[in-house]
Structures are given as C-alpha cells and as structure tokens.
Design an enzyme around this catalytic site. Structure first.
Site, PDB file in Angstrom:
ATOM      1  N   TRP A  76       0.810  -1.222   0.000  1.00 27.35           N
ATOM      2  CA  TRP A  76       0.000   0.000   0.000  1.00 27.35           C
ATOM      3  C   TRP A  76       0.844   1.272   0.000  1.00 27.35           C
ATOM      4  O   TRP A  76       0.335   2.367   0.200  1.00 27.35           O
ATOM      5  CB  TRP A  76      -0.928  -0.008   1.217  1.00 27.35           C
ATOM      6  CG  TRP A  76      -1.869  -1.172   1.196  1.00 27.35           C
ATOM      7  CD1 TRP A  76      -3.065  -1.265   0.543  1.00 27.35           C
ATOM      8  CD2 TRP A  76      -1.667  -2.433   1.830  1.00 27.35           C
ATOM      9  NE1 TRP A  76      -3.620  -2.509   0.742  1.00 27.35           N
ATOM     10  CE2 TRP A  76      -2.792  -3.247   1.520  1.00 27.35           C
ATOM     11  CE3 TRP A  76      -0.657  -2.959   2.624  1.00 27.35           C
ATOM     12  CZ2 TRP A  76      -2.914  -4.549   1.993  1.00 27.35           C
ATOM     13  CZ3 TRP A  76      -0.786  -4.258   3.098  1.00 27.35           C
ATOM     14  CH2 TRP A  76      -1.910  -5.035   2.771  1.00 27.35           C
ATOM     15  N   GLY A  77       2.158   1.100  -0.187  1.00 21.75           N
ATOM     16  CA  GLY A  77       3.030   2.270  -0.242  1.00 21.75           C
ATOM     17  C   GLY A  77       3.402   2.836   1.114  1.00 21.75           C
ATOM     18  O   GLY A  77       3.866   3.968   1.222  1.00 21.75           O
ATOM     19  N   ASP A  83       3.990   3.398   9.565  1.00 21.27           N
ATOM     20  CA  ASP A  83       3.355   2.581  10.595  1.00 21.27           C
ATOM     21  C   ASP A  83       3.629   3.121  11.995  1.00 21.27           C
ATOM     22  O   ASP A  83       2.736   3.143  12.847  1.00 21.27           O
ATOM     23  CB  ASP A  83       3.844   1.135  10.489  1.00 21.27           C
ATOM     24  CG  ASP A  83       3.251   0.414   9.288  1.00 21.27           C
ATOM     25  OD1 ASP A  83       2.260   0.907   8.735  1.00 21.27           O
ATOM     26  OD2 ASP A  83       3.796  -0.634   8.896  1.00 21.27           O
ATOM     27  N   ALA A  84       4.871   3.524  12.236  1.00 23.77           N
ATOM     28  CA  ALA A  84       5.213   4.050  13.566  1.00 23.77           C
ATOM     29  C   ALA A  84       4.396   5.313  13.874  1.00 23.77           C
ATOM     30  O   ALA A  84       3.932   5.497  15.000  1.00 23.77           O
ATOM     31  CB  ALA A  84       6.704   4.350  13.636  1.00 23.77           C
ATOM     32  N   ASP A 220     -11.664   3.817  -4.164  1.00 22.97           N
ATOM     33  CA  ASP A 220     -10.553   3.139  -3.492  1.00 22.97           C
ATOM     34  C   ASP A 220     -10.938   2.844  -2.046  1.00 22.97           C
ATOM     35  O   ASP A 220     -10.194   3.142  -1.110  1.00 22.97           O
ATOM     36  CB  ASP A 220      -9.292   3.997  -3.548  1.00 22.97           C
ATOM     37  CG  ASP A 220      -8.042   3.219  -3.119  1.00 22.97           C
ATOM     38  OD1 ASP A 220      -8.025   1.989  -3.319  1.00 22.97           O
ATOM     39  OD2 ASP A 220      -7.106   3.838  -2.590  1.00 22.97           O
TER      40      ASP A 220
END
Length: 373
Positions: A76-77, A83-84, A220
C-alpha cells in the site's frame, strides 16, 4: 500473518513473527541463520514494518544495524515510519527518521500538527508533484469537493495551509488509526461490532453516493481508508481517487491499476465502464474481512486474485459457522458479478439495521452462527 508452523520456528517467516512480538533473541536467531533482514510477507511488509508498528524499539534498532531497508514499502506504499506514526510510537519515529526514514503517505507526507489549538492531520503533496499542473488541479478539485461534505461517517475537511512550494490541507485527526490497523491487531470481530462498523461505512458511503448534483464514487474503498474516531465510530476518508459521476450512475472509466486490487470490482479490473456499485463490491470485501479477521487468500498475489474475480467469478468462502445467513446473503448480493444486481447503500443500511436489531434482541456477540431471520 505467518502460519502456525512459521511461528513455532520451522519457516523463514519466523523473523516476521518474532519482530512483531518484540522477541529479540528470536530475531537474532533468524538473522544468524542467514535470513534476510528485508524478508517480506505477501503484502510486502518487512520485519521492520512490523516492529515499527508494534513500537518494538530494540528490534527496530537491531534490524537497522543489520541492514534493514528503512524505506521499504509495503503493497500500500507505507514505510516503517508510516506505521510508527500511525500508532504514535514517537521514539521509534525519531530512530527511523535519524536513519533516513520517510513517510510518503498517499500523496506526500502526512503529519499530526496543532492548528488553532487543536490536533489535526496535515496531508501534503510534495513540491516535485505539486509542480505538475494537472496533479495540482486535481488536488484542488479534491479540496473543493471535501469542503462541501458534512457527515458523521466522513472525515472532516478543515482548511488549507498556504506554503510556497507545496500544497497542504488539514483534516480532523483520528488517533485510533484505520480499520486495517484494528483488524491486524484484534483479528476477527464479534458480530455486533462488525455490523456496527459496517453500518458506519455504509452510512458514510450512502452520503457520498447521494451527493447532489452528482454522486461521489470513492473508487478506493479499503480498510486503510476507513478511520476510527475517539468515540469508536468509523469514518470514510481519502478521496484522492474519487471522481464525480457525470450525469447518470454509469459511464466512467478508470484503469485497472487504479485502486487496490484486493478490493477491486471485476468491471474495474476489466477496464469497463462502471458506476457507484464498484464501491458496493469493495464494501462487501471489507465486511467479509471483519467477520473473518483479515483478507481471504492471504498468500495469493492481489492482482492474480482480482483477475480470478473478474474472469472466473471467484469470490471468498462464506462458512456458515463464521457468517450469519443474513450476512452471507447480503455479501453475495453486494459482490454480484452483475453491477446492476448489487444493492444500493441505502438498501444495505436497511438490511444491516434489521440484522443489528436481531443481534441485539438475541444478545449475540461472538456467536454468529445462530442468527436466522
């Protein structure tokens, strides 16, 4: 998620499992065996992604020391820094940034900032992209569209910040992350929660589809584009790929590469004209994941999966012990191969409200197989 065998130490994916659990000794064991620190799963998520997501500082530092790619991107790029930041692991963010980590976001960086005393999300388009006249025009059209939207299940647009070499717009900040994050942490949701979440999404999407003078097609709709508020309600976001349907419900086209393959309607993959029902198909795939705890066919390439759905009419399994009969029927209708046979979100809301009422009357939570209407 690695298989049980991998978790017990008999497969290369044990590195990913140990990284997500903060098991430093286990991570070292795998690295000593010669497992690459950049090993990735089917969604291209590396050990560094998982450790960053869980806030496992020791593992993050160890992986970086062993040569892990700080800017590896998943399907998903998203990078480890993405994430952090999503889970507000600020110390991990500092370490990743010190090693050159970036957060590309949907267009550019996404920041949590203070605006008029309130924490908000700032979404940017980098100057290298914003200099493209077409991209800039499309972005400004998106902002103009968002500015008119007001609904409790839609992420609220707040304003634009003027900057000499980049475009920045502000939205409400939802600290609880996305539905993708929820499912990855909790797994399968109980029936009442899954139905309540489905209603949140359906109400937000119904608002978009009933927008006047033209319907707004999301294009999307995925778990990553559904965020959770402090009150626990879900809100639809990211209309970067949205278009205003011209005239009637059908007739727009987009390339098969637009949107996420795992949630893509067959007619989109086949590059055919499409209408609002493409969002209904995506919605069904999301609801399926909420009852199952994650996507079906996890190990299969997402594009190949979309190809099977488009040309072989392949659909996820719906075991009766996991999916109540009314939910099974609703999903089958929503992912019907004929777009005009799929229900509208207004109809979906009506069905879900009846299902919710029956669940509440029967006091059903984790048990879903006994719901019969």
């Amino acid at each position: 998620m690695p298989s049980e065998i991998d978790q017990e130490g008999e497969g290369p994916y044990r590195l990913l499992f140990c990284s997500s659990k903060g098991d430093k000794a286990g991570v070292m064991q795998e690295l000593v065996k010669g497992v690459s620190p950049n090993l990735a799963d089917y969604d291209k998520r590396t050990a560094l992604h998982l450790a960053s997501c869980e806030g496992c500082m020791e593992i993050v530092v160890l992986l970086l020391e062993k040569g892990a790619d700080v800017n590896s991107m998943d399907r998903w790029g998203r990078t480890p820094l993405s994430d952090a930041r999503s889970f507000r692991h600020h110390d991990v963010c500092k370490v990743l940034e010190a090693h050159g980590g970036t957060d590309p976001g949907s267009f550019g960086e996404v920041y949590s900032v203070k605006w008029r005393g309130t924490e908000v999300a700032a979404k940017t388009i980098r100057s290298s992209i914003a200099s493209n006249k077409t991209v800039k025009e499309n972005f400004l059209k998106e902002l103009a569209l968002w500015q008119k939207l007001r609904h409790p299940n839609i992420v609220q647009f707040l304003g634009v910040l003027k900057h000499p070499d980049r475009l920045i717009f502000l939205t409400e900040y939802l600290r609880n992350g996305s539905l993708y994050d929820i499912l990855r942490k909790k797994g399968r949701l109980d029936s009442l929660t899954a139905v309540a979440y489905a209603l949140d999404i359906a109400r937000g999407m119904n608002y978009l589809h009933q927008h006047k003078p033209h319907a707004i097609i999301h294009r999307d709709l995925t778990p990553r584009n559904v965020l959770q508020s402090d009150a626990g309600r879900l809100k639809v976001t990211d209309f970067g790929l949205s278009k205003i349907s011209q005239g009637r419900d059908v007739g727009y086209k987009m390339t098969g590469g637009t949107g996420s393959y795992r949630y893509m309607a067959p007619e989109v993959y086949r590059r055919e004209s499409y209408g609002k029902s493409v969002d209904v198909f995506s919605f069904a795939m999301i609801v399926h994941e909420m009852f199952q705890g994650g996507p079906s066919n996890r190990g299969e390439d997402a594009e190949k999966l979309a190809d099977k759905r488009a040309y072989e009419d392949s659909r996820p399994h719906l075991p009766s012990m996991m999916y109540p009969e009314p939910i099974r029927k609703l999903l089958q209708d929503c992912w019907h191969k004929s777009p005009d046979r799929r229900p509208t979100f207004e109809e979906i809301i009506m069905h879900l409200e009846i299902i919710q009422e029956n669940l509440q009357e029967k006091g059903i939570g984790t048990c879903c197989s006994c719901l019969i209407l």
